[in-house]
Design a protein around this motif. Structure first.
Motif, mmCIF file in Angstrom:
data_model
loop_
_atom_site.group_PDB
_atom_site.id
_atom_site.type_symbol
_atom_site.label_atom_id
_atom_site.label_comp_id
_atom_site.label_asym_id
_atom_site.label_seq_id
_atom_site.Cartn_x
_atom_site.Cartn_y
_atom_site.Cartn_z
ATOM 1 N N ILE A 404 0.812 -1.064 0.094
ATOM 2 C CA ILE A 404 -0.041 0.043 -0.041
ATOM 3 C C ILE A 404 0.951 1.290 0.157
ATOM 4 O O ILE A 404 0.612 2.295 -0.855
ATOM 5 C CB ILE A 404 -0.756 -0.134 1.315
ATOM 6 C CG1 ILE A 404 -2.019 -1.067 1.032
ATOM 7 C CG2 ILE A 404 -1.491 1.388 1.283
ATOM 8 C CD1 ILE A 404 -2.729 -1.296 2.526
ATOM 9 N N LEU A 405 1.885 1.320 1.003
ATOM 10 C CA LEU A 405 2.814 2.338 1.018
ATOM 11 C C LEU A 405 3.476 2.642 -0.239
ATOM 12 O O LEU A 405 3.710 3.859 -0.665
ATOM 13 C CB LEU A 405 3.512 2.391 2.367
ATOM 14 C CG LEU A 405 2.944 2.653 3.427
ATOM 15 C CD1 LEU A 405 3.938 2.331 4.691
ATOM 16 C CD2 LEU A 405 1.850 3.790 3.641
ATOM 17 N N GLU A 435 -7.624 -5.343 -3.649
ATOM 18 C CA GLU A 435 -8.360 -5.991 -2.548
ATOM 19 C C GLU A 435 -7.197 -7.063 -1.940
ATOM 20 O O GLU A 435 -7.388 -7.747 -0.884
ATOM 21 C CB GLU A 435 -9.280 -7.120 -3.654
ATOM 22 C CG GLU A 435 -10.632 -6.276 -4.004
ATOM 23 C CD GLU A 435 -11.277 -5.445 -2.675
ATOM 24 O OE1 GLU A 435 -11.278 -6.242 -1.808
ATOM 25 O OE2 GLU A 435 -11.598 -4.386 -3.032
ATOM 26 N N ARG A 436 -6.123 -7.389 -2.772
ATOM 27 C CA ARG A 436 -5.124 -8.349 -2.289
ATOM 28 C C ARG A 436 -4.338 -7.426 -1.246
ATOM 29 O O ARG A 436 -3.868 -8.425 -0.329
ATOM 30 C CB ARG A 436 -4.181 -8.603 -3.377
ATOM 31 C CG ARG A 436 -3.099 -9.633 -2.927
ATOM 32 C CD ARG A 436 -2.150 -9.882 -4.317
ATOM 33 N NE ARG A 436 -1.844 -8.917 -4.903
ATOM 34 C CZ ARG A 436 -0.554 -8.386 -4.615
ATOM 35 N NH1 ARG A 436 0.077 -8.684 -3.763
ATOM 36 N NH2 ARG A 436 -0.159 -7.323 -5.451
ATOM 37 N N LEU A 437 -4.225 -6.330 -1.383
ATOM 38 C CA LEU A 437 -3.277 -5.672 -0.406
ATOM 39 C C LEU A 437 -4.067 -5.418 0.836
ATOM 40 O O LEU A 437 -3.415 -4.889 2.105
ATOM 41 C CB LEU A 437 -2.539 -4.486 -0.924
ATOM 42 C CG LEU A 437 -1.530 -4.687 -2.173
ATOM 43 C CD1 LEU A 437 -1.229 -3.418 -2.815
ATOM 44 C CD2 LEU A 437 -0.421 -5.613 -1.821
ATOM 45 N N LEU A 438 -5.264 -4.952 0.746
ATOM 46 C CA LEU A 438 -6.129 -4.618 2.005
ATOM 47 C C LEU A 438 -6.152 -5.818 2.790
ATOM 48 O O LEU A 438 -6.145 -6.941 2.480
ATOM 49 C CB LEU A 438 -7.352 -4.020 1.631
ATOM 50 C CG LEU A 438 -7.741 -2.533 0.696
ATOM 51 C CD1 LEU A 438 -8.985 -2.428 0.412
ATOM 52 C CD2 LEU A 438 -6.916 -1.721 1.492
ATOM 53 N N PRO A 439 -6.407 -5.504 4.172
ATOM 54 C CA PRO A 439 -6.478 -4.082 4.850
ATOM 55 C C PRO A 439 -5.526 -3.731 5.228
ATOM 56 O O PRO A 439 -4.405 -4.033 5.492
ATOM 57 C CB PRO A 439 -7.539 -4.560 5.920
ATOM 58 C CG PRO A 439 -6.836 -5.983 6.398
ATOM 59 C CD PRO A 439 -6.751 -6.771 5.299
ATOM 60 N N GLY A 440 -5.251 -2.300 5.516
ATOM 61 C CA GLY A 440 -4.090 -1.672 6.043
ATOM 62 C C GLY A 440 -4.083 -2.080 7.702
ATOM 63 O O GLY A 440 -5.069 -2.352 8.363
ATOM 64 N N GLN A 447 -4.337 6.257 5.575
ATOM 65 C CA GLN A 447 -4.289 7.378 4.735
ATOM 66 C C GLN A 447 -4.095 7.124 3.171
ATOM 67 O O GLN A 447 -4.524 7.844 2.525
ATOM 68 C CB GLN A 447 -3.398 8.570 5.624
ATOM 69 C CG GLN A 447 -3.855 8.932 6.915
ATOM 70 C CD GLN A 447 -2.682 9.537 7.630
ATOM 71 O OE1 GLN A 447 -1.713 10.077 6.927
ATOM 72 N NE2 GLN A 447 -3.110 10.065 8.971
ATOM 73 N N ALA A 448 -3.012 6.103 3.048
ATOM 74 C CA ALA A 448 -2.598 6.053 1.838
ATOM 75 C C ALA A 448 -3.865 5.321 0.961
ATOM 76 O O ALA A 448 -3.799 5.904 -0.163
ATOM 77 C CB ALA A 448 -1.253 5.060 1.788
ATOM 78 N N VAL A 449 -4.598 4.546 1.715
ATOM 79 C CA VAL A 449 -5.610 3.879 0.881
ATOM 80 C C VAL A 449 -6.538 5.121 0.496
ATOM 81 O O VAL A 449 -7.182 5.136 -0.781
ATOM 82 C CB VAL A 449 -6.436 3.007 1.590
ATOM 83 C CG1 VAL A 449 -7.612 2.430 1.166
ATOM 84 C CG2 VAL A 449 -5.252 1.583 1.919
ATOM 85 N N ALA A 450 -6.784 5.900 1.161
ATOM 86 C CA ALA A 450 -7.709 7.000 1.288
ATOM 87 C C ALA A 450 -7.309 7.763 0.080
ATOM 88 O O ALA A 450 -8.161 8.153 -0.953
ATOM 89 C CB ALA A 450 -8.055 7.712 2.376
#
Length: 473
Positions: A404-405, A435-440, A447-450
């Motif tokens: 994510i980051l 979908e594969r990287l979630l959840p944070g 914040q990065a996902v948002a």
């Protein structure tokens, strides 16, 4: 810029009463103390003593001293009520006010102009009232409009129309200087910044040449100017000159909290020049100074640039796990919060978005069209190694992110570089990997996902509505 040390009134009449003797002794004692909490406490006690036991002259001097102490030891809004009281004394005190005191009250007005403008917490109507009171007093005392017009032009840049700002700028540039004007070096530097803000980098460098060459200086300039001058030089392709200004300027501001914003100018210059190792290493030195000792504008400015540089560091695997006693994600999140909150407060106060727009522009990581020479790049490779970072691999900037980051960092870099193709590619990849990287797991990832989702939504909306994408971005 001239900074007055707290002074006592030499030769002032002191009554024989014990109270006035104690007050006079407390006023004199301030000169023996170094700037800091002890001097602030002593100056506040002197005001209390003067109000209880002192003469009108001592009450005036105690507040003049206190404002000077606040300016050097605890800048903020604490001095404003005392300055308002002193302005009333200019009108009402009569013979209790000496000519020297009259000058010092008028002198301290400059700090009220700067503090109110650079505080996100003071409502605009209060700022305008302070400015109007000082303008009226200056006119009454026959002061040149030079100093007032300077600060009024800077306020107009954020709160008035461009036409109003230009009129105040012209009034500043064309009015005669007098003993209350800002020092010539500070004025010259600020005028160069105004030229650069209009895109005239060559003119700005020419206007500031006397300062940058070391032929004119004060306690503030050209210390605060060299980082900006390095950026202007790189924009003009003057690589060696930019490096020269950076090296001279950094030695003047390094390790000094009051120059944190000037140090931040060097950080963003280094990041844009691709000198990631030095940018990150110096950013770690600046970060401890982002505290309440800075005024709101410098705190916001420094935090915004540090946020960008630390994101840059994280994307290049150069950010240490901990910064001080906090984890690096915690530090980054706090810096981002400070910068965003203060920018929003300034915009809300001014009823314009100009402050946040300017902060976004100065903290962009958009790379220069020229790069530093081989010798400088070799030194930066060494500085990367000192940080324990892996050496950059060929095409590493276009590899598919794996977290994510990494996605957020890559999108920041591509956006700042105005690389539309890379932005589109990253958004498509994120939508496939989301979908594969979630959840944070931590706040920084949330914040990065948002951010990534907002950019993805904007990308979709852009295909049908330019106004929608403008609003989302």
């Amino acid at each position: 810029m001239r900074h007055l040390r707290p002074t006592h009134l030499s030769g002032a009449h002191v009554s024989q009463g014990e109270g006035t003797v104690v007050v006079e002794r407390s006023l004199r004692a301030l000169d023996t103390l170094s700037p800091g909490p002890e001097q602030v406490a002593a100056a506040e006690r002197a005001v209390a003593l003067a109000d209880e036991h002192g003469t009108p002259n001592q009450q005036i001097q105690a507040r003049i001293n206190l404002i000077a102490v606040y300016e050097t030891s605890r800048p903020g809004e604490h001095e404003l009520p005392h300055l308002s009281w002193l302005l009333n004394q200019l009108r009402d005190a009569g013979p209790a006010l000496t000519e020297r005191q009259r000058f010092e009250v008028l002198w301290e007005c400059r700090f009220a102009l700067a503090r109110t403008r650079r505080s996100a917490r003071i409502p605009l109507k209060i700022v305008r009232r302070v400015y109007a009171d000082i303008e009226k007093r200056y006119r009454t005392e026959g002061v040149s409009p030079n100093l007032y017009a300077k600060h009024r032009a800077l306020l107009a840049r954020d709160t008035d129309t461009p036409e109003v700002a230009r009129r105040w700028l012209a009034a500043w540039m064309e009015s005669p200087r007098d003993k209350l004007s800002d020092c010539a070096a500070c004025d010259q530097a600020e005028q160069a910044r105004a030229m650069a803000a209009d895109g005239d980098y060559e003119g700005a460098l020419g206007h500031a040449a006397e300062l940058l060459d070391g032929n004119r200086r004060c306690g503030e300039e050209p210390h605060r100017l060299y980082g900006r001058a390095a950026d202007w030089s790189m924009r003009l392709g003057l690589v060696d000159q930019a490096e020269h200004y950076h090296r001279i300027g950094w030695t003047l501001v390094a390790g000094q909290g009051r120059f944190a914003a000037a140090a931040a100018d060097h950080l963003i210059y280094l990041a844009r020049a691709g000198r990631s190792g030095r940018a990150v290493r110096l950013a770690l030195q600046v970060q401890p100074f982002v505290g309440d000792a800075l005024d709101d504008f410098d705190r916001m400015y420094t935090a915004a640039i540090l946020t960008r540089v630390f994101r840059f560091a994280r994307g290049h695997q150069m950010l240490p796990p901990k910064i001080g006693d906090q984890t690096s994600p915690e530090v980054l999140a706090e810096l981002d919060r400070i910068a965003r909150k203060l920018a929003e407060q300034f915009d809300a106060r001014n009823a314009t978005a100009r402050v946040s727009e300017r902060i976004a522009e100065v903290s962009k990581l958009a790379p220069y069209s020229v790069q530093p020479g081989d010798a400088v790049r070799h030194v930066d490779a060494l500085e990367r190694a000192l940080l324990g970072a892996p050496m950059p691999k060929r095409r590493s900037r276009v590899a598919r992110p794996s977290s994510i980051l990494e996605y957020a960092d890559a999108l920041y870099f591509a956006s700042d570089a105005l690389d539309a193709q890379r932005v589109s590619s990253l958004i498509e990849q994120w939508m496939g990997d989301r979908e594969r990287l979630l959840p944070g797991k931590v706040d920084a990832e949330f914040q990065a996902v948002a951010y990534l989702d907002r950019r993805s939504l904007a990308s979709r909306a852009a295909r049908s509505s330019d106004s929608v994408v403008s609003a989302l971005l």
